[in-house]
Each structure stands twice: as structure tokens, then as C-alpha cells.
Design an enzyme around this catalytic site. Structure first.
Site, mmCIF file in Angstrom:
data_model
loop_
_atom_site.group_PDB
_atom_site.id
_atom_site.type_symbol
_atom_site.label_atom_id
_atom_site.label_comp_id
_atom_site.label_asym_id
_atom_site.label_seq_id
_atom_site.Cartn_x
_atom_site.Cartn_y
_atom_site.Cartn_z
ATOM 1 N N THR A 12 73.991 44.962 30.504
ATOM 2 C CA THR A 12 74.203 44.070 29.368
ATOM 3 C C THR A 12 73.828 44.804 28.084
ATOM 4 O O THR A 12 73.236 45.885 28.121
ATOM 5 C CB THR A 12 73.329 42.820 29.508
ATOM 6 O OG1 THR A 12 71.947 43.207 29.431
ATOM 7 C CG2 THR A 12 73.587 42.090 30.821
ATOM 8 N N ASP A 42 63.805 30.161 15.954
ATOM 9 C CA ASP A 42 62.851 30.910 16.775
ATOM 10 C C ASP A 42 62.263 29.920 17.760
ATOM 11 O O ASP A 42 61.446 29.057 17.384
ATOM 12 C CB ASP A 42 61.761 31.515 15.889
ATOM 13 C CG ASP A 42 60.690 32.241 16.677
ATOM 14 O OD1 ASP A 42 60.704 32.183 17.933
ATOM 15 O OD2 ASP A 42 59.812 32.873 16.053
ATOM 16 N N VAL A 43 62.682 29.996 19.013
ATOM 17 C CA VAL A 43 62.315 28.960 19.981
ATOM 18 C C VAL A 43 60.874 29.063 20.472
ATOM 19 O O VAL A 43 60.455 28.274 21.316
ATOM 20 C CB VAL A 43 63.288 28.936 21.181
ATOM 21 C CG1 VAL A 43 64.654 28.418 20.741
ATOM 22 C CG2 VAL A 43 63.412 30.313 21.813
ATOM 23 N N LYS A 74 58.069 35.852 34.350
ATOM 24 C CA LYS A 74 59.208 35.318 35.096
ATOM 25 C C LYS A 74 58.746 34.514 36.309
ATOM 26 O O LYS A 74 59.399 33.541 36.706
ATOM 27 C CB LYS A 74 60.147 36.454 35.503
ATOM 28 C CG LYS A 74 60.840 37.113 34.317
ATOM 29 C CD LYS A 74 61.612 36.107 33.472
ATOM 30 C CE LYS A 74 62.421 36.765 32.374
ATOM 31 N NZ LYS A 74 63.191 35.771 31.582
ATOM 32 N N ASN A 123 67.601 30.834 27.696
ATOM 33 C CA ASN A 123 67.993 32.211 27.955
ATOM 34 C C ASN A 123 67.180 33.240 27.187
ATOM 35 O O ASN A 123 67.317 34.435 27.430
ATOM 36 C CB ASN A 123 69.488 32.362 27.607
ATOM 37 C CG ASN A 123 69.962 33.794 27.698
ATOM 38 O OD1 ASN A 123 69.978 34.395 28.768
ATOM 39 N ND2 ASN A 123 70.328 34.360 26.551
ATOM 40 N N SER A 160 64.260 36.344 36.481
ATOM 41 C CA SER A 160 64.589 37.730 36.812
ATOM 42 C C SER A 160 64.077 38.029 38.211
ATOM 43 O O SER A 160 63.061 37.471 38.642
ATOM 44 C CB SER A 160 63.927 38.699 35.826
ATOM 45 O OG SER A 160 64.036 40.044 36.277
ATOM 46 N N ASP A 182 70.103 31.122 18.163
ATOM 47 C CA ASP A 182 69.627 32.506 18.193
ATOM 48 C C ASP A 182 68.721 32.716 16.988
ATOM 49 O O ASP A 182 68.906 32.088 15.941
ATOM 50 C CB ASP A 182 70.802 33.490 18.147
ATOM 51 C CG ASP A 182 70.424 34.852 18.721
ATOM 52 O OD1 ASP A 182 70.743 35.097 19.896
ATOM 53 O OD2 ASP A 182 69.806 35.660 18.003
ATOM 54 N N TYR A 209 55.936 41.231 32.273
ATOM 55 C CA TYR A 209 57.266 40.646 32.430
ATOM 56 C C TYR A 209 57.381 39.904 33.756
ATOM 57 O O TYR A 209 57.856 38.771 33.810
ATOM 58 C CB TYR A 209 58.309 41.754 32.344
ATOM 59 C CG TYR A 209 59.740 41.279 32.428
ATOM 60 C CD1 TYR A 209 60.300 40.524 31.409
ATOM 61 C CD2 TYR A 209 60.539 41.606 33.517
ATOM 62 C CE1 TYR A 209 61.616 40.095 31.469
ATOM 63 C CE2 TYR A 209 61.861 41.184 33.598
ATOM 64 C CZ TYR A 209 62.389 40.421 32.565
ATOM 65 O OH TYR A 209 63.693 39.997 32.644
#
Length: 256
Positions: free
Chosen positions: A196, A69-70, A165, A96, A149, A43, A161
Site C-alpha cells: 500500500t 484528527d480522530v 493491534k 482505519n 493487523s 482524514d 504496534y
């Protein structure tokens, strides 16, 4: 059915949550540990990953928090190296990490568009680029689960977005085709309107939350645990003949 992932090592990115609640990454990491996996909890916020690690430790599972930081290739390389250094192998990667920019294409700035793509798509490409060789070298194969998503199909008001996706799903199919003969399975989960911490942190009114529940064919609200159980399945040998799939976990929104 406990023990689906015994002896395996998993990396889960976005393994913390925005609050102390249970988001998709945290739920996935907890269930993986319950199923016997050793989990590197990646994370950007170390304290969020540390909270997930404490939850797993309380259940006598094995996990290690790792700050990264991916969107950085160096960070993706480092997280894979840490998993190998700690446990000597890598079997599973769950991509994720993601953000959502709710704008139409005429409203989004170039900077927002590039940020959306970098976080949601480039991060998965970089993580997979470094994870796949490690899986082949140490485990002879593996499983990758990408979080997409249903916005890829229903993206009204979410152009950046939705596009990101859609790209995640195309990347999933391409990697599944490219690496299937190597024993690497690559699948995606397309969550629907689950409730969530990412959603609750926005201060969603109860009326909107209720409308989201009613939008499902089942008429019930989804949680991060629903997404996480799908990830357990796709990462396990029960899905040994499943690759290149985008699995909606949406309570039936797409058919309603």
C-alpha cells in the site's frame, strides 16, 4: 452484486492516502460508494480526503471530505454530527486510522508508546463512542469495522504496534458483546503484508517486497483492494450473522 450498501451512510476514517495511490481507507471508501453508500471521508489531511472524493465523484458516487484528527473526542463528535447533518443517518463506521512504531519494548519511549496507543486504539474508542448512539437513533443498528493487523499475532520487533493491534481486537470483541442486542455488529480485519502507499512511502527495496510476497501461502501480493472487499462484506447484510470476528486478510501468512 452491486448495491450491497444502497441507502446507507458510512464514515471511513483515514480515507485519504499518504500518496496519490490507493491505501486501505481510500479503497474502502471507493468500494462503499460503488456499492451505493454515501460516504463521509475523514482524514487529518483534507487534501487527501478531497482526492478520494474526486475519485468517487468521477464514478458518480456521493461522498464528502471532512478534516479531523480522530484522536480528539471533539473531532469524533463533529464527524458524526456532519454525517447526520448531511444525510440524516449513520449505518457504518470504518475505523482505519493507524500508525506503526517498529521498536522492541526496551527501545520505545513513553511518548512513542502513548502516541501508538492514542492513534491506534483511543481513536477507535472515541469514534465508536459517538457513532453507536447515532446509529441506534437513526438506523436502528449498524456495522463497525476496525482495521487491526496480523502483527497482533506476529509482532516481532513491533512491540508497541503489536500491543495496540491486540487492544483493537479486544475492543472489537467487547463492543460486539456489549452492543449486539442493539443491532450493532462489530468486526475487525487483520491485514497481512499488503503493498500500500503507507508501505511504498518508506522506500521499500524490491527485495523486501518480494520476500513479503513469498511469505504468503498463496504466493501473491495483496493490495488495499483486498482489504476493502473484506470491509464491504463485513459492512453488508451478507455478514448479518457475523460479529466479534477478527478476519485475517493476509494471503495465508498466518498459516504458512
Amino acid at each position: 452484486m452491486a448495491g450491497r450498501l444502497n441507502g446507507r451512510v458510512a464514515i471511513v476514517t483515514g480515507a485519504g492516502s499518504q500518496t496519490e495511490g490507493i491505501g486501505n481507507g481510500r479503497a474502502t471508501a471507493v468500494l462503499f460508494a460503488r456499492e451505493g453508500a454515501r460516504v463521509l471521508l475523514v482524514d487529518r489531511r483534507l487534501e487527501a480526503a478531497e482526492l478520494t472524493a474526486r475519485l468517487i465523484a468521477e464514478e458518480h458516487g456521493e461522498a464528502e471530505p471532512f478534516a479531523a484528527d480522530v484522536t480528539s473526542e471533539a473531532a469524533c463528535r463533529a464527524m458524526v454530527e456532519r454525517a447526520l447533518g448531511r444525510w440524516g443517518r449513520l449505518d457504518i463506521l470504518v475505523n482505519n486510522v493507524g500508525i506503526g512504531i517498529a521498536k522492541r519494548i526496551t527501545e520505545v519511549t513513553l511518548e512513542e508508546w502513548e502516541l501508538q496507543m492514542r492513534v491506534n486504539v483511543t481513536s477507535m474508542a472515541l469514534a465508536s463512542k459517538h457513532a453507536i448512539p447515532a446509529m441506534l437513533a437513526t438506523a436502528g443498528g449498524g456495522a463497525i469495522v476496525n482495521i487491526s493487523s496480523i502483527a497482533s499475532q506476529r509482532g516481532r520487533g513491533l512491540a508497541p504496534y503489536a500491543a495496540s493491534k491486540g487492544a483493537v481486537e479486544a475492543l472489537t470483541r467487547a463492543m460486539a458483546a456489549d452492543h449486539g442486542r442493539d443491532g450493532i455488529r462489530v468486526n475487525a480485519i487483520a491485514p497481512g503484508p499488503a503493498y500500500t502507499p503507507m508501505v511504498s512511502a518508506r522506500g521499500m527495496p524490491e527485495s523486501v517486497r518480494e520476500a513479503r510476497r513469498k511469505s504468503t501461502a498463496l504466493g501473491i501480493e495483496g493490495t488495499a483492494w483486498d482489504i476493502a472487499w473484506a470491509a464491504v462484506y463485513l459492512a453488508s447484510d451478507e455478514a448479518r450473522w457475523v460479529t466479534g470476528v477478527v478476519l485475517p486478510v493476509d494471503g495465508g501468512v498466518l498459516v504458512n
